[in-house]
Design an enzyme around this catalytic site. Structure first.
Site, mmCIF file in Angstrom:
data_model
loop_
_atom_site.group_PDB
_atom_site.id
_atom_site.type_symbol
_atom_site.label_atom_id
_atom_site.label_comp_id
_atom_site.label_asym_id
_atom_site.label_seq_id
_atom_site.Cartn_x
_atom_site.Cartn_y
_atom_site.Cartn_z
ATOM 1 N N ASP A 161 -8.166 0.243 -2.508
ATOM 2 C CA ASP A 161 -8.836 1.471 -2.987
ATOM 3 C C ASP A 161 -8.369 1.996 -4.340
ATOM 4 O OD1 ASP A 161 -10.052 1.397 -0.527
ATOM 5 O OD2 ASP A 161 -9.118 3.211 0.239
ATOM 6 N N TYR B 53 0.828 -1.212 0.000
ATOM 7 C CA TYR B 53 0.000 0.000 0.000
ATOM 8 C C TYR B 53 0.858 1.256 0.000
ATOM 9 C CZ TYR B 53 -3.914 2.939 1.776
ATOM 10 O OH TYR B 53 -4.892 3.897 1.951
ATOM 11 N N ASP C 40 -8.333 4.549 11.589
ATOM 12 C CA ASP C 40 -8.468 4.838 10.152
ATOM 13 C C ASP C 40 -8.013 6.248 9.805
ATOM 14 O OD1 ASP C 40 -9.727 2.369 9.427
ATOM 15 O OD2 ASP C 40 -11.531 3.107 10.426
ATOM 16 N N SER D 218 -5.173 8.812 4.606
ATOM 17 C CA SER D 218 -4.101 7.863 4.319
ATOM 18 C C SER D 218 -3.219 8.331 3.171
ATOM 19 C CB SER D 218 -4.674 6.473 4.014
ATOM 20 O OG SER D 218 -5.086 5.852 5.205
ATOM 21 N N ARG E 105 -1.372 8.157 -3.283
ATOM 22 C CA ARG E 105 -2.226 7.199 -2.580
ATOM 23 C C ARG E 105 -3.434 7.893 -1.948
ATOM 24 N NH1 ARG E 105 0.634 4.256 2.216
ATOM 25 N NH2 ARG E 105 -0.232 5.971 3.424
ATOM 26 N N ASP E 106 -4.514 7.146 -1.824
ATOM 27 C CA ASP E 106 -5.731 7.644 -1.179
ATOM 28 C C ASP E 106 -6.194 8.922 -1.890
ATOM 29 O OD1 ASP E 106 -7.678 7.114 0.709
ATOM 30 O OD2 ASP E 106 -6.714 8.244 2.312
#
Ligand code: BGC
Length: 391
Positions: free
Chosen positions: A168, A115, A346, A127, A120-121
């Protein structure tokens, strides 16, 4: 692990997936990538000592609940590689897993979440990662992140390893192309994933691509979009048999079988994760995918009916631990697994801190939350109290 996603043809809301090949199968080694055997069958699961230590420290602080809390540590949890720096954790994890394997005399499976894609995200904040597309992220991802991970997998050839690849990311490509950070990442996400699949095509490694969850990709049009993306990516990677299957509900809260989704989003034909697995399988078959297995993250989906909005993905208040990790709990499901380590946050609920996402301060989210990935003790205790089935 959280994103703005299209949940029905008319509406954009904040949802979340995270909070939104050859294998050693059947207790022995098989030889080709994406083996048709379920890698979870006939093996033990690695228990991460660092997770056990978090649980034990919490048990010591709460003597009234200690016996119940300690039961959590008997379950395996996902090993998250979320930065280049954290790749250094992989060798000790796999070495420890080897020790557990040698002690039990049974193959011991480690589940690793890879990840760290650039941007990212891309549809959320909590994140956001270290690599950026605009700063040579693609090359760094391949050379400094995927290559050393693949080398470590190779260095542990007699241990079964499962990879959940980039939660995701492809879901964001399916539904969030209106967001510039996702748009910019389009080819880089694909190239990075293709590269990783090819590098992880090792006899002891089984790869699962992340397929988000029913509340994100359950709609007919969204399932068709993700199936097309999977097809493109896997054509470039060498074919659908390069992976073992798909990971559902990673770090999300959607129940296995309740019909919550039918109430929250009546136009979605997949009201829960087991329905999503069945319906997605049919969609994927139309795109040439056959004999793939599913993993469902059951770390925090034990209790249904906990959200006012399906799109709430951050430390959802009232959640409980779900089904215990195990192989082949239902036909077509390779495993239930606690992919998100229960008790890890989270995202931060502090509106003035870094990586704040308003989902983490929203009405469905537990307050007092630390940064994503950090231990959130009060939340962990609630997960324990609300566990279904009970511990
Ligand atoms: C975070 C990661 C963390 C993982 C497991 C993700 O949401 O972004 O940093 O390792 O959760 O807790």
């Amino acid at each position: 692990m959280h994103q703005r996603i299209r949940i029905n043809p008319a509406l954009f809301v904040i949802l979340c997936a995270s909070a939104c090949a050859g294998t050693i199968g059947q207790g022995g080694a098989s030889s080709s990538p994406g083996s048709s055997t379920n890698p979870f069958k006939g093996v033990n699961f690695f228990l991460n000592p660092a997770y056990t230590a978090n649980v034990e420290a919490t048990a010591k602080k709460h003597p009234d609940m200690a016996d119940t809390i300690r039961k959590v540590a008997k379950n395996p949890t996902g090993l998250w590689l979320d930065s280049i720096g954290h790749v250094a954790n992989l060798k000790p994890w796999l070495d420890d897993a080897k020790k557990q394997q040698d002690a039990s005399g049974k193959p011991t499976l480690s589940l690793v979440i890879v990840y760290d894609l650039p941007n990212r995200d891309c549809s959320a904040a909590s994140s956001a990662g270290e690599l950026m597309v605009a700063q040579n992220g693609e090359a760094r991802y391949m050379n400094e992140f995927i290559d050393p991970i693949a080398a470590e997998f190779k260095a542990h050839p007699d241990q079964p390893i499962v990879v959940v690849l980039e939660p995701d990311s492809l879901g964001n490509l399916a539904t969030n192309m209106a967001l510039p950070k996702c748009q910019e990442a389009k080819s880089v996400y694909k190239n990075g994933i293709v590269y990783a699949i090819k590098k992880f095509a090792l006899p002891n490694v089984s790869v699962y691509l992340d397929a988000a969850h029913s509340g994100w990709l359950g709609w007919d049009d969204n399932r068709a979009k993700i199936a097309k993306i999977f097809k493109t990516v896997l054509n470039d990677a060498g074919g659908p048999e390069m992976i073992r299957g798909f990971a559902l509900n990673t770090a999300n809260f959607t129940h296995l079988s309740n019909r919550d989704g039918a109430v929250l989003e009546p136009t979605n034909p997949c009201p829960n994760e087991l329905t999503y697995a069945k319906v997605l399988r049919k969609t994927l078959e139309m795109y040439g995918f056959k004999n793939h297995g599913f993993i469902i993250d059951t770390s925090r989906n034990g209790k249904g009916n906990i959200r006012a909005k399906w799109g709430s993905w951050c430390n959802v208040h009232g959640a409980g631990l779900g089904e215990r990790p195990r192989a082949e709990p239902e036909p077509g499901i390779d495993a239930y697994f606690w992919v998100k380590p229960p008790g890890d946050s989270d995202g931060s609920s502090d509106p003035n801190g870094p990586r704040y996402d308003e989902m983490c301060g929203g009405p469905d989210a537990a307050k007092g939350a630390p940064q994503a990935g950090e231990w959130f003790e009060s939340y962990f205790l609630d997960l324990v109290r609300n566990a279904r089935p009970p511990l």
